[in-house]
Write a protein that holds these residues in place. Sequence first.
Motif, short mmCIF file in Angstrom:
data_model
loop_
_atom_site.label_atom_id
_atom_site.label_comp_id
_atom_site.label_asym_id
_atom_site.label_seq_id
_atom_site.Cartn_x
_atom_site.Cartn_y
_atom_site.Cartn_z
N LEU A 98 44.62 1.53 31.63
CA LEU A 98 45.50 0.51 31.06
C LEU A 98 45.02 0.11 29.66
O LEU A 98 43.85 -0.18 29.47
CB LEU A 98 45.53 -0.72 31.98
N ILE A 99 45.92 0.10 28.71
CA ILE A 99 45.63 -0.34 27.35
C ILE A 99 46.15 -1.78 27.24
O ILE A 99 47.36 -2.00 27.12
CB ILE A 99 46.30 0.57 26.31
N ALA A 100 45.25 -2.75 27.33
CA ALA A 100 45.63 -4.17 27.41
C ALA A 100 46.47 -4.64 26.20
O ALA A 100 47.49 -5.31 26.39
CB ALA A 100 44.40 -5.04 27.59
N PRO A 101 46.08 -4.35 24.95
CA PRO A 101 46.90 -4.83 23.83
C PRO A 101 48.30 -4.23 23.83
O PRO A 101 49.28 -4.90 23.49
CB PRO A 101 46.13 -4.38 22.58
N LEU A 102 48.42 -2.97 24.23
CA LEU A 102 49.73 -2.33 24.31
C LEU A 102 50.58 -2.98 25.39
O LEU A 102 51.76 -3.25 25.19
CB LEU A 102 49.58 -0.83 24.57
N GLN A 103 49.98 -3.25 26.54
CA GLN A 103 50.72 -3.89 27.63
C GLN A 103 51.20 -5.28 27.20
O GLN A 103 52.35 -5.66 27.46
CB GLN A 103 49.86 -4.00 28.88
N ALA A 104 50.34 -6.04 26.53
CA ALA A 104 50.72 -7.39 26.07
C ALA A 104 51.88 -7.32 25.08
O ALA A 104 52.83 -8.11 25.16
CB ALA A 104 49.52 -8.08 25.44
N GLU A 105 51.84 -6.37 24.16
CA GLU A 105 52.92 -6.23 23.17
C GLU A 105 54.22 -5.81 23.82
O GLU A 105 55.29 -6.32 23.49
CB GLU A 105 52.52 -5.20 22.09
#
Length: 164
Positions: A98-105
């Motif tokens: 999981l790529i956290a900044p990508l998921q948040a965006e």
Amino acid sequence: MKLTPLQKRAYHKQRNTQQLDLNLTALVDVFTILIFFLLSNSTEVEVLPASKAVTLPESNAEKSPKPTVVVLVSGTDIVVEGRRIAMVSDVMASPEDLIAPLQAELQLLSTRQVVSQDKQGEARAITIMGDKDIPYQLLRKVMVTCARANFSDVSFALRQKADA
């Protein structure tokens, strides 16, 4: 018949004052048709944002892209809708899928999209523009993150192959 200088001057003055009437109606009609033609044909081509940092793979696909959220994955950065989200080196160093900044965006973008009541439970569409030389592990992480953010309808941007 010989004309006097006064008569010559009067004749030349009369000849110079005659003007041609231009009928602009036909010209306006031509320009109206030209503008209508250009406007009607300009909407057929869908262009995705291009980046010099990404070399897309080639394909024979004929289907045109639909308007979606675009995730650009180059050799150095992950960019969503023109905003740099993460660096590839940091993502590849992480053991998580999981790529956290990508998921948040993506979750932020999904809250901004207008979704009708009958399509609320359906997956959202996303287009991944990945460089043809990125590792599969990176592409897999991007796809897992998109799926976790409820963007399961994934499309890949490709370059149209030239007919040989």
